[in-house]
Design an enzyme around this catalytic site. Structure first.
Site, PDB file in Angstrom:
ATOM      1  N   GLN C 210     -14.285 -24.921  -7.962  1.00 14.21           N
ATOM      2  CA  GLN C 210     -13.822 -25.397  -9.267  1.00 14.21           C
ATOM      3  C   GLN C 210     -14.494 -26.738  -9.495  1.00 14.21           C
ATOM      4  OE1 GLN C 210     -11.233 -23.446 -11.165  1.00 14.21           O
ATOM      5  NE2 GLN C 210     -12.188 -22.007  -9.754  1.00 14.21           N
ATOM      6  N   ARG C 230      -7.739 -28.648 -12.462  1.00 16.05           N
ATOM      7  CA  ARG C 230      -9.030 -29.048 -13.030  1.00 16.05           C
ATOM      8  C   ARG C 230      -9.827 -27.814 -13.453  1.00 16.05           C
ATOM      9  NH1 ARG C 230     -10.424 -30.232  -7.350  1.00 16.05           N
ATOM     10  NH2 ARG C 230     -12.150 -28.931  -6.683  1.00 16.05           N
ATOM     11  N   ALA C 251      -3.290 -24.453 -16.668  1.00 12.83           N
ATOM     12  CA  ALA C 251      -4.298 -23.883 -15.762  1.00 12.83           C
ATOM     13  C   ALA C 251      -5.701 -24.407 -16.084  1.00 12.83           C
ATOM     14  CB  ALA C 251      -4.258 -22.364 -15.856  1.00 12.83           C
ATOM     15  N   HIS C 252      -6.647 -23.975 -15.279  1.00 11.39           N
ATOM     16  CA  HIS C 252      -8.012 -24.493 -15.423  1.00 11.39           C
ATOM     17  C   HIS C 252      -8.639 -24.113 -16.759  1.00 11.39           C
ATOM     18  CE1 HIS C 252      -9.539 -20.769 -12.915  1.00 11.39           C
ATOM     19  NE2 HIS C 252      -8.830 -20.409 -13.954  1.00 11.39           N
ATOM     20  N   ASN C 253      -9.427 -25.057 -17.281  1.00 12.72           N
ATOM     21  CA  ASN C 253     -10.215 -24.866 -18.511  1.00 12.72           C
ATOM     22  C   ASN C 253      -9.364 -24.863 -19.786  1.00 12.72           C
ATOM     23  OD1 ASN C 253     -12.113 -24.367 -16.533  1.00 12.72           O
ATOM     24  ND2 ASN C 253     -12.295 -22.192 -16.980  1.00 12.72           N
TER      25      ASN C 253
END
Lengths: 341, 341, 341
Positions: C210, C230, C251-253
């Site tokens: 990630q 991240r 969550a990511h993004n």
């Protein structure tokens, strides 16, 4: 490239080496010794970057991408732009993961030792190469194996065992548990506190001693701020290779099999047993004393009140077979629309 | 027996003493001075172990159990295997809890003092026999009463009062709160931060000062990673003897009565008032400014948008009387099945 | 008055100054130099207190309140009790917030410096007037700007940047992130750990590196025990002025716009994009890769599986336009009642 404040990129890697790393086959008219410098998404990659195609939604982006190389299934090879080096793989997302890890290896710790500002009990043992950061507390008779990384603020309770190569994120608390090898536990996690067990009575609820442990097997990952209570007598168990997301609750005596995927904010009530390779969507809740068969799938926000057959797929609250739930959703939609007319 | 790394077992206990501990009556043909060594589940217990029967689902297991003694209701006495000593009780689970606590008493702390690696403000007070572990921080004017156990990494904010015999788990943060006697707060809990109060506006949301406190009455238990915001002006209150599970959210100004049971991942919005001995199932959500009557029951995953009558039982989202919700579930099932034909 | 153990009240303030503070106009027969001493709710306020009316439910309470002064809209002026000084405002709750903050200003820190018991890496930078409490850990190359308050037990990872005037609550963990100015992050928050990204396979789930960051823009507030992963490559972003409650999962993004309100226990799955001024009720869940339009509203406990139009209001699980959801709820109620007959 990834922000150098947080990530350190390795040197460029040749196409031939990338193919080895990703277990992929090279096609296209590119010299195997040509080097690539970084990984990027298809839409952002340039001639020096490696990208991947894993989702057919992005097939058009693939066809116009300027990526110098791409990990992709053979079926898409004929849609590649000219000049792109193709790394043909049956598992392109895995191939990408391996290549990304090669470009951004886990940073070698600047120091592999125990901080002078960590508090390690004299009776605790610390293996070779273990790193214990400032502010961490390791209590009596705990065993920290070789290569373990304990972040700042972690509290490892008396007698806890942490296996080889395991990494524990900041401010996580471990007690009454045995943690396997190569486990990743993120920050703020609480493992091993006593479960929610009371003999209820109008005169007051009486706490029932919780005499079990938590067993976390090898290669498990546990997300931030997740909580796992220890068993009441039997143990609470998370099987090898299972991945648990953030803010998940796992109650006492729960047994989770191997290779499961448990998404954020799921709650699993006491004594429920979950097979291998089960997938549970976000915010789903399972009541206690259930048996959930291997390879079953539970949709996000499901409310599971009955056993689930192996291989079954369920959804809704209360949860039912996915087929019936989808019918229910469609039926209710139709009733509302008819009413509108 | 429970893992000796984590639990220390007391000496064997005679049947006569067990009966006293559990408020039970002995029946069966066993000498009152015969001793027992441990507690175990019915299916695992042997001649030296004490077990219990609390759930009729396990009546058959009881009949074939090898447990030397068992806490059980009188009605089941005639189904006991021969040779088993019976401890007859109207509340067998409570009886078991008392016996288990006798075999595994709370471990006497190895040290009952303040770690040299704890950070205690000069103006804070610490009572007799209080234990404050390495890495804990006690800020200005905080009052830690006698016999309190403060775990590593706990942060007790300025002016906070912690009552006698209370135990605070690792990395928990307390501010703007008064904590009663014999309270158990697990790890990672956050109590007293200011609530989610904003004067909303397109020009930006303006924070509203939160001038109340959190009051945790005696004998409350609070699960890991639970969050309780302080009041906006009135206090946020958790009544005596209430038990709260992990990852629960309690917003500002909420008032919870005595003896309630609040299961994991429940969310209670601002200013809602909950009576005494209310039970709230996991993942239920309550909107703000509601009144929930005493002895009511709220099913898991309920979405409560209206007041709840005393003694009522509700379920569903939006929640309705349990009877109506069950009918709704059955009706929808039937509609889907009819459609299938 | 607010508990002096936790809050320090400023000196009395004249009516004229209160009007300036709240951007309000004085009406009523009260001398502008009369002073007031405190803020209180309408039902508790006395002649020395300032209160406010923001919700018509409390109009009767207003008419009988003994508050000496009240911030109120012009439309209610004629219902005021005689003798009450009125501070007429179009935004009375905001006016109250400003006045409450004047009576209870953020306490000047007793020390504005770095505790000798904090652990600050030599390569980290700490701005003027920053306060770092005992037990906090600031790792290599982190940048702590001027006026920042870092509470006890906070762990700031390598390279993290914390903007001017930002306050971080106890035991919060920051890594791989850039935090803006005037941000408030409560205790127990985890920001920047790597997201839940795996290449799934029967042979085992392989972790995908990630490589993104978390960007928290100016004036954001983040509640206790919330988790923000991240990005996988792109960043995870929380826009300026957005307020996030306790126990939320991001969550990511995920990209969240400006001025959003996200209530407790919401979960937002990977890569979902949320516009500006969106409001999301408690326990709602959003699947991944969605687009949620600006100024839309999502009801509590919604299960959002499709894009949401700008300005839309949705509810239910799976979520649909609020109008349809309310019809569905009413229709099902009616079916159950008909069945009852």
């Amino acid at each position: 490239m990834a922000d150098p404040r947080f990530f350190r990129r390795a040197k460029p890697i040749s196409l031939a080496d990338l193919a080895k790393i990703a277990n992929a086959t090279i096609t296209g008219d590119v010299a195997p010794d040509r080097t690539f410098a970084d990984v990027k998404a298809l839409s952002e990659a340039g001639p020096e970057d490696v990208s991947f195609l894993d989702n057919k939604r992005y097939a058009d982006t693939f066809s116009t991408s300027e990526a110098g190389a791409c990990v992709v299934e053979a079926a898409y090879a004929n849609r590649a732009p000219s000049g792109m080096a193709l790394l043909i793989s049956d598992a392109p997302y895995l191939g990408y993961a391996l290549i990304a890890a090669a470009f951004y290896p886990l940073q070698a710790d600047e120091s592999t030792n125990v901080s002078a500002n960590a508090h390690v009990a004299a009776s605790a043992s610390v293996g070779d190469g273990a790193r214990i950061e400032a502010g961490a507390v390791i209590q009596a008779h705990a065993e920290i194996s070789a290569g373990v990384h304990i972040s700042s603020g972690v509290v490892v309770g008396p007698g806890v065992v942490v296996g080889t190569g395991t990494r524990i994120g900041p401010n996580t608390c471990l007690s009454h548990c045995l943690i396997g090898d190569r486990v990743i536990i993120h920050g703020g996690v609480n493992i091993g506190q006593d479960g929610f067990g009371f003999a209820l009575s109008p005169a007051g609820h009486h706490k029932v001693p919780q005499l079990g442990r938590v067993i976390i097997e090898d290669d498990v990952e546990i997300g931030a701020n997740t909580t796992i209570d220890r068993g009441a007598g039997p143990d609470t168990v998370v099987g090898a290779g299972t991945k648990i997301d953030n803010l998940v609750q796992i109650a006492h005596n729960v047994r989770i099999g191997k290779g499961c995927i448990i998404v954020s904010q799921v709650g699993i009530s006491g004594s429920t047993e979950i097979g291998d390779f089960v997938m549970i969507g976000g915010q789903a809740g399972l009541t206690g004393h259930l048996k959930v068969g291997s390879r079953s799938k539970i949709a996000a926000q499901s409310g599971v009140m009955r056993n689930v057959d192996p291989g079954g797929t369920i959804g809704g609250s209360p949860a039912k077979p996915m087929r019936d739930w989808l019918k229910e959703v469609a039926l209710v939609d139709r009733l509302v629309k008819n009413k509108n007319r």
